[in-house]
Design a protein around this motif. Structure first.
Motif, PDB file in Angstrom:
ATOM      1  N   VAL A 151       0.823  -1.213   0.000  1.00 36.72           N
ATOM      2  CA  VAL A 151       0.000   0.000   0.000  1.00 36.72           C
ATOM      3  C   VAL A 151       0.857   1.263   0.000  1.00 36.72           C
ATOM      4  O   VAL A 151       0.597   2.206  -0.751  1.00 36.72           O
ATOM      5  CB  VAL A 151      -0.949   0.014   1.211  1.00 36.72           C
ATOM      6  N   ASN A 180      -4.826   1.193  -4.278  1.00 40.52           N
ATOM      7  CA  ASN A 180      -4.291   0.603  -3.047  1.00 40.52           C
ATOM      8  C   ASN A 180      -4.984   1.162  -1.810  1.00 40.52           C
ATOM      9  O   ASN A 180      -5.202   0.450  -0.824  1.00 40.52           O
ATOM     10  CB  ASN A 180      -2.789   0.871  -2.935  1.00 40.52           C
ATOM     11  N   ASN A 438      -0.900  -5.965  -8.342  1.00 40.53           N
ATOM     12  CA  ASN A 438      -1.337  -6.634  -7.126  1.00 40.53           C
ATOM     13  C   ASN A 438      -1.138  -8.145  -7.212  1.00 40.53           C
ATOM     14  O   ASN A 438      -1.003  -8.812  -6.190  1.00 40.53           O
ATOM     15  CB  ASN A 438      -2.803  -6.284  -6.871  1.00 40.53           C
TER      16      ASN A 438
END
Length: 528
Positions: A151, A180, A438
């Motif tokens: 993040v 994020n 991701n």
């Protein structure tokens, strides 16, 4: 009917007993919902929603856990600056009403929602945002904060402009950053007071700004939540939510059909007819996930890509997927789901070839392997990890390799993976944010509970960094396609399947949905 009445009476008694505790702190006191329950008002079954899942959460602190069982509970307690649209990963305002991004992509300014309070009564403001982000930045970040780098890895600093304005300065441009900030792990905002009161760990004392607040966690049994009547947004429809833990798949089905649970997940194709024949319903949707087998690339013989390829060649993936998932999963040819930017149908993994596998493994002297797996179903593998491992075990026996299997409950399994004592492990991933980084970043992460193959390829990592900084579009998509090609050539994983999301629910449950990120927002769900 008598059995259902007794169960609900027991459950509600537990809620009554626990609701007298102040949310977050666990100290004695009263809450609005607790007072209502204890006032003698007769509660109806509709006041409590019971959601059954396969395992306990690892914890309830969004910075300290990285699993879906925890996330499903936490999204009902916490919120982030941003959130996803109900039907996609399109970013929408959350605790931030609006935001500005500088032309160079290095400064994000968030304008915060006013009048929001944490469930302990303290104010949400820019200081709370700064506190939460800096908690996951050096020098404060700790090794057990698995999502910190996901993040906030590109964040340089955080500034409080005023009470309701916060500025985030970046070390480098990060295209996925806004996505994020809507993720259910790492990004949710926790009460600074709760963190200070609990030594920077609210795994058992969660406190956010969300529509439900924490009441109790009885390990191995349930987590009880109750409506946050001071919630800034639309109040939850159902007063109490109980996340009930039933390890066995068939036992969860029985609980649903007997009325002991209102919603269940982790089901597979074999129980669909059983659920529907009892008058209950099936929720089905495409899954943003990958189910895979990973090689420990730091240990012989799987530090050799040729050996990894040979083991992959021994497994007939399409046959395995058809047998295990019976049409409720698609055989994976790549890491990325087919609808993800960067997906390329031309990417292929090691093809099924028994003779080639036998030859390579015999030359390498590979006669046995140690596999570890999980015993409960997962969103990406509804058949459970043990069934998948046993299927692979059968294929390996045909090429002269004896595979031993150690299976563990999910919480224990995470620790075993972290320890690294395995040749092969079984894992999966449900996408957090709809961005290809991701998924592909899992092969570059330093955390061994994320990068379970412990893959360390400098060229791969450099390409990951390039992908993060490149603006959305064709050029960026090509980077993730190239990352897929590298992973396939190195045979780091054997991708197995992309599972469809399957849940069962009672016919009187209304407005239930399972978000594509693998979590359940229950504040709008009710029982008729």
């Amino acid at each position: 009917m008598k059995k259902r009445t007794r169960l609900l009476s027991f459950v509600l008694a537990a809620v009554i007993a626990c609701a007298g505790l102040t949310a977050c702190s666990g100290s004695k006191g009263s809450t609005a919902s607790g007072s209502a329950l204890a006032s003698g008002t007769k509660s109806r079954a509709q006041d409590t929603l019971i959601y059954a899942q396969g395992a306990d959460p690892r914890g309830l602190d969004p910075a300290l856990v990285d699993d879906g069982e925890s996330a499903k509970i936490m999204v009902n307690i916490y919120e982030g600056l941003l959130k996803y649209d109900k039907d996609s990963t399109k970013v929408e305002p959350g605790l931030a009403e609006s935001w500005d991004v500088s032309d160079d992509g290095l400064t994000y300014t968030f304008h915060l929602r006013k009048g929001v309070k944490f469930q302990d009564g303290t104010d949400f403001n820019a200081d709370a945002v700064k506190f939460n982000i800096e908690r996951q930045l050096p020098p404060k970040v700790t090794e057990d904060m698995g999502y910190a780098s996901f993040v906030y890895g590109s964040v340089k600093s955080v500034e409080v402009v005023d009470q309701y304005t916060v500025k985030i300065n970046m070390k480098a441009a990060c295209t996925p950053f806004l996505n994020n900030l809507a993720m259910c792990l790492g990004a949710p905002i926790v009460s600074p007071k709760a963190l200070q009161d609990n030594n920077n760990n609210v795994n058992e004392h969660p406190c956010g700004t969300g529509p439900y607040k924490f009441v109790s966690w009885t390990k191995g049994q349930n987590v009880v939540l109750t409506r946050n009547d001071n919630y800034w947004g639309t109040k939850a429809v159902t007063k109490n939510v109980i996340f009930k833990f039933i390890k066995d798949n068939s036992a969860r089905v029985v609980a649903l059909n007997n009325g002991e649970a209102d919603i269940i997940d982790g089901i597979d194709a074999t129980v669909v007819s059983q659920i529907e024949s009892a008058g209950n319903k099936i929720y089905e949707a495409p899954g943003m996930n990958i189910n895979y087998m990973a090689y420990n690339t730091t240990k012989a013989p799987f530090d050799d890509a040729k050996v990894r390829t040979a083991i992959s060649q021994a497994v007939n993936v399409p046959e395995l997927v058809k047998s295990l998932y019976q049409g409720y999963a698609d055989a994976a040819t790549s890491i990325l789901p087919t609808f993800m930017p960067g997906y390329d149908a031309g990417i292929k993994q090691a093809a099924y070839d028994v003779e080639a596998a036998k030859s390579t493994l015999a030359k390498a002297g590979v006669k046995s392997v140690h596999m570890i797996t999980y015993s409960n179903p997962r969103p990406y593998n509804t058949a459970n990890g043990q069934a998948l491992a046993e299927a692979v075990q059968g294929y390996l026996s045909k090429v002269g390799v004896k595979a031993t299997i150690d299976a563990y409950d999910w919480t224990t399994y995470k620790e075993k993976v972290k320890a690294g004592d395995y040749d092969i492990c079984f894992y999966g991933w449900t996408g957090d944010n709809g961005d290809p980084d991701n998924f592909m970043n899992l092969l570059a992460d330093k955390d061994p509970t994320m990068n379970v193959a412990r893959y360390n390829n400098p060229d791969f990592k450099a390409l990951i960094d390039k992908g993060v900084a490149t603006p959305a579009g064709d050029e960026r998509n090509k980077i993730y396609t190239e990352l897929e090609k590298i992973a396939a050539k190195d045979a780091v994983w054997l991708p197995i399947s992309h599972g469809k999301t399957l849940c069962g629910y009672r016919s009187n449950v209304k407005d239930f949905y399972y978000h594509m990120t693998g979590v359940v927002f229950l504040s709008g769900v009710s029982k008729g």
